[in-house]
Scaffold this motif. Structure first.
Motif, PDB file in Angstrom:
ATOM      1  N   PRO A   1       0.834  -1.208   0.000  1.00  0.00           N
ATOM      2  CA  PRO A   1       0.000   0.000   0.000  1.00  0.00           C
ATOM      3  C   PRO A   1       0.864   1.252   0.000  1.00  0.00           C
TER       4      PRO A   1
ATOM      5  N   GLY B   1      -9.313  -8.584   4.021  1.00  0.00           N
ATOM      6  CA  GLY B   1      -9.780  -9.541   3.020  1.00  0.00           C
ATOM      7  C   GLY B   1      -9.492 -10.941   3.562  1.00  0.00           C
TER       8      GLY B   1
ATOM      9  N   SER C   1      -6.896 -12.828   3.473  1.00  0.00           N
ATOM     10  CA  SER C   1      -5.605 -13.028   4.150  1.00  0.00           C
ATOM     11  C   SER C   1      -5.638 -12.448   5.558  1.00  0.00           C
TER      12      SER C   1
ATOM     13  N   ARG D   1     -10.625  -1.125   6.645  1.00  0.00           N
ATOM     14  CA  ARG D   1     -11.190  -0.087   5.787  1.00  0.00           C
ATOM     15  C   ARG D   1     -12.583  -0.505   5.321  1.00  0.00           C
TER      16      ARG D   1
ATOM     17  N   TRP E   1     -11.441  -6.433  -6.171  1.00  0.00           N
ATOM     18  CA  TRP E   1     -10.282  -6.647  -7.059  1.00  0.00           C
ATOM     19  C   TRP E   1     -10.716  -7.348  -8.335  1.00  0.00           C
TER      20      TRP E   1
ATOM     21  N   ASN F   1      -9.116  -2.153  -6.494  1.00  0.00           N
ATOM     22  CA  ASN F   1      -8.191  -1.992  -5.367  1.00  0.00           C
ATOM     23  C   ASN F   1      -6.871  -1.350  -5.774  1.00  0.00           C
TER      24      ASN F   1
HETATM   25  P1  NA7 Z   1      -7.944  -8.560  -0.656  1.00  0.00           P
HETATM   26  O1  NA7 Z   1      -9.135  -9.419  -0.655  1.00  0.00           O
HETATM   27  O2  NA7 Z   1      -7.721  -7.678  -1.823  1.00  0.00           O
HETATM   28  O3  NA7 Z   1      -7.987  -7.688   0.685  1.00  0.00           O
HETATM   29  C1  NA7 Z   1      -7.125  -6.603   0.882  1.00  0.00           C
HETATM   30  C2  NA7 Z   1      -7.542  -5.847   2.106  1.00  0.00           C
HETATM   31  O4  NA7 Z   1      -6.616  -4.802   2.348  1.00  0.00           O
HETATM   32  C3  NA7 Z   1      -8.912  -5.195   1.983  1.00  0.00           C
HETATM   33  O5  NA7 Z   1      -9.534  -5.240   3.220  1.00  0.00           O
HETATM   34  C4  NA7 Z   1      -8.540  -3.762   1.596  1.00  0.00           C
HETATM   35  O6  NA7 Z   1      -9.527  -2.824   1.946  1.00  0.00           O
HETATM   36  C5  NA7 Z   1      -7.302  -3.560   2.430  1.00  0.00           C
HETATM   37  N1  NA7 Z   1      -6.439  -2.519   1.926  1.00  0.00           N
HETATM   38  C6  NA7 Z   1      -5.823  -2.453   0.730  1.00  0.00           C
HETATM   39  N2  NA7 Z   1      -5.080  -1.342   0.636  1.00  0.00           N
HETATM   40  C7  NA7 Z   1      -5.244  -0.673   1.781  1.00  0.00           C
HETATM   41  C8  NA7 Z   1      -4.743   0.563   2.280  1.00  0.00           C
HETATM   42  N3  NA7 Z   1      -3.925   1.310   1.553  1.00  0.00           N
HETATM   43  N4  NA7 Z   1      -5.128   0.954   3.505  1.00  0.00           N
HETATM   44  C9  NA7 Z   1      -5.946   0.185   4.220  1.00  0.00           C
HETATM   45  N5  NA7 Z   1      -6.462  -0.993   3.823  1.00  0.00           N
HETATM   46  C10 NA7 Z   1      -6.113  -1.412   2.605  1.00  0.00           C
HETATM   47  O7  NA7 Z   1      -6.615  -9.431  -0.504  1.00  0.00           O
HETATM   48  P2  NA7 Z   1      -6.375 -10.765   0.302  1.00  0.00           P
HETATM   49  O8  NA7 Z   1      -4.936 -11.053   0.252  1.00  0.00           O
HETATM   50  O9  NA7 Z   1      -7.000 -10.716   1.631  1.00  0.00           O
HETATM   51  O10 NA7 Z   1      -7.181 -11.843  -0.513  1.00  0.00           O
HETATM   52  C11 NA7 Z   1      -7.029 -11.983  -1.908  1.00  0.00           C
HETATM   53  C12 NA7 Z   1      -7.574 -13.302  -2.356  1.00  0.00           C
HETATM   54  O11 NA7 Z   1      -6.651 -14.331  -2.053  1.00  0.00           O
HETATM   55  C13 NA7 Z   1      -8.824 -13.756  -1.727  1.00  0.00           C
HETATM   56  O12 NA7 Z   1      -9.971 -13.220  -2.261  1.00  0.00           O
HETATM   57  C14 NA7 Z   1      -8.787 -15.252  -1.904  1.00  0.00           C
HETATM   58  O13 NA7 Z   1      -9.247 -15.598  -3.176  1.00  0.00           O
HETATM   59  C15 NA7 Z   1      -7.342 -15.552  -1.813  1.00  0.00           C
HETATM   60  P3  NA7 Z   1     -10.655  -2.393   0.864  1.00  0.00           P
HETATM   61  O14 NA7 Z   1     -11.574  -3.574   0.767  1.00  0.00           O
HETATM   62  O15 NA7 Z   1      -9.927  -2.127  -0.434  1.00  0.00           O
HETATM   63  O16 NA7 Z   1     -11.292  -1.187   1.424  1.00  0.00           O
END
Ligand code: NA7
Length: 554
Positions: free
Chosen positions: A159, A195, A197, A217, A502, A507
């Motif tokens: 990020p 998400g 993870s 978030r 995503w 994202n």
């Molecule tokens: P995800 O599902 O893309 O989740 C990423 C998380 O990180 C999500 O909650 C985002 O919030 C958060 N995020 C991303 N950037 C930021 C910033 N800059 N500040 C705060 N929070 C942020 O990734 P995962 O690795 O959990 O999972 C991916 C896939 O892997 C999953 O679907 C399975 O198929 C296996 P947001 O929702 O964008 O507000």
């Protein structure tokens, strides 16, 4: 074999292959196996120093599969599926990696895989009708085919948060976890991202850490995994019925998972009956929660009944009402972001050492050497876990400098979003295949089912070309345009585009908002691909060796 290597061994030594495969995860390994079985010479390049792809990199605490392991496994070898013992309903990451290693050894795959090597560029030579592939070790090889088995969730996203590089403690990304054990005992840990993870790792880190602060978030819907050790009887039941289970997953299930199919919509049932059905699925656990009714992805009112049920469950599990309120997702219909599968995620917030911080209301202002500042408050932490996801579906492809016909790059072509025919090929890039590319069901399905389907299709196609003396194959522009429009139409007939997910590229700042995977279902999609092949690869142009040379000259 007109256009292909007559002596794989000699040519391979000379740096000339029938196929270069990029990536040695589940897709790359099976692609190698299939092509080698057909007598093609293959070189696989893998950035990691061993096989496993996403399971090689995602070693974070609590990482495990969200599709049941008896189904998240290869089906191409009956001996393999009969002999491998999965220990749990949802295998943990180390066991999945062990399985990948077992497959590599059992089928003697490693001898054609070059590890610790990144493919940096691939350039199509229109005169020779071959790709020149340059790798991070400075070597260039040529190949008739380049096959991108680069994974949909492989490009971990750091990020862009002010001050991150100045943090004085350790920073971990879930998608790039260290190989040596990480011990959070006695530490104050911050997890950013909720998400899959984040949701998988929070309960495990909470057990170890002195204090855990979770920065959320967007609240996400999560269903309990109900993970348990598998019994011999359960494994046997699968093994005896594998033929039918695999057939159903490939041909009938929308998402490549064997389960009972819904025969009714959520609003066809009264409130009590509906609740009973949701309860039954909640108790069973897992992704099939969403298959209880057939219209949850289509009808907002139907979807609301499932979303309300899960929100109610969160309120029942989480003791502090304000924390429960924050954990209840309201920003998107349930299932329109990949639904999460957890083990005690919501209950973790009842622990005295876990705090939830709402960074939607109070965004992170900066990371300082000792912690995270959000909403004018400093949360002091000793270590930071970034569970912030991936540049999904196109990110790993975009990192390779791919140049097709007329010196046009794939990144130029996809600047407004990925364009493919069937998620398999893109016009202007002959003999370049994608496994589970954008425009195919990929991440909306059991990935192994989709991987095996694509690999088989590509292998048949390469064999067909050899048999028919064809040198190049390319997706036609009009077929591609029609397919892109179809993928888009199907997506917009559902609730999926309502979420900033995503799947939509939402994202990644600046990434075009296009719904990337194909929602038509794996069974229907397979049928389409089979029909295309049966009609002599309708929508593709195959060119015989002589004709393709003339076309390049003119
Ligand atoms: P995800 O599902 O893309 O989740 C990423 C998380 O990180 C999500 O909650 C985002 O919030 C958060 N995020 C991303 N950037 C930021 C910033 N800059 N500040 C705060 N929070 C942020 O990734 P995962 O690795 O959990 O999972 C991916 C896939 O892997 C999953 O679907 C399975 O198929 C296996 P947001 O929702 O964008 O507000």
């Amino acid at each position: 074999m007109p256009a292909l290597q007559s002596n794989p061994g000699d040519n391979a030594r000379a740096g000339s292959f029938d196929a270069v495969v990029v990536g040695a995860g589940f897709a790359g390994m099976y692609m190698l196996y299939r092509l080698r079985g057909l007598g093609f010479s293959v070189r696989v390049y893998e950035h990691g120093d061993d096989v496993g792809g996403t399971w090689y990199w995602n070693r974070y605490p609590g990482a495990r599969c969200d599709v049941e392991s008896m189904q998240y496994s290869y089906s191409f070898s009956d001996e393999l599926q009969q002999e491998w013992d999965w220990s749990e309903r949802y295998a943990p990451q180390p066991e999945i990696l062990k399985y990948a290693n077992h497959v590599a050894d059992r089928f003697d795959l490693r001898r054609d895989i070059q590890f610790s090597t990144r493919v940096e560029s691939a350039v199509f030579d229109e005169r020779a009708n071959r790709w020149s592939v340059t790798t991070s070790d400075g070597h260039t090889v040529t190949a008739q085919f380049v096959i991108l088995a680069t994974g949909c969730l492989s490009n971990a996203r750091m990020p862009d948060i002010k001050g991150l590089s100045g943090f004085k403690g350790k920073v971990y990304h879930t998608g790039h976890w260290p190989h040596e054990p990480v011990d959070f005992t006695g530490q104050r840990v911050g997890v950013i991202g909720t998400g899959s993870s984040g949701i998988q790792s929070v309960p495990v880190i909470a057990e170890q850490a002195d204090h855990l602060t979770v920065f959320q978030r967007t609240a996400n819907f999560s269903i309990p995994a109900r993970n348990l050790p598998l019994t011999d009887e359960e494994r046997q039941a699968f093994r005896q019925n594998y033929r039918e289970i695999r057939r159903f997953a490939r041909e009938e299930a929308r998402n490549g998972i064997y389960t009972d199919m819904p025969d009714r919509g959520a609003l066809d049932d009264g409130g009590n009956e509906r609740r009973e059905r949701y309860e039954a699925r909640w108790s069973r656990g897992g992704l099939t929660f969403m298959s209880v009714y057939n219209n949850l992805a289509l009808d907002k009112a139907a979807n609301d009944t499932a979303a309300d049920f899960v929100r109610q469950k969160i309120a029942e599990i989480v003791e502090d009402p304000e924390t429960a309120r924050l954990l209840q997702p309201t920003s998107h219909p349930i299932g329109t972001k990949r639904i999460c599968i957890d083990s005690d995620y919501y209950a973790a917030f009842n622990r005295p050492n876990v705090t939830l911080v709402d960074i939607k209301a109070n965004p992170i202002e900066e990371i300082v050497p000792t912690g995270v500042r959000a909403g004018d408050k400093l949360y002091e932490v000793d270590a930071l876990v970034l569970a912030t996801g991936f540049d999904a579906m196109t990110g790993s492809v975009a990192k390779i400098d791919i140049t097709g016909r007329q010196a046009r790059t794939l990144n130029q072509k996809w600047a407004e979003g990925p364009r493919t025919y069937l998620g398999l090929m893109s016009n202007g890039f002959p003999n370049l295949f994608l496994i589970t590319g954008p425009g195919s069901p990929s991440v909306l399905s059991n990935m192994i089912v989709s991987i095996e389907q694509h690999v088989d299709w590509i292998a048949h196609c390469a064999a067909y070309m050899r048999e028919h003396g064809c040198e190049t194959m390319e997706a036609n522009r009009d077929a591609e345009d029609t397919w892109v429009a179809h993928v888009n139409d199907v997506a917009h007939g559902t609730l999926y585009p309502q979420a900033n997910s995503w799947y939509m590229g939402a994202n990644i700042p600046g990434k075009p908002r296009i719904f990337m995977p194909y929602i038509g279902g794996v069974g229907q999609y397979r049928q389409i691909c089979n029909d295309v092949a049966a009609k002599g690869y309708e929508g593709f142009t195959m060119t015989a060796a002589e004709r393709s040379k003339k076309a390049a000259v003119s």
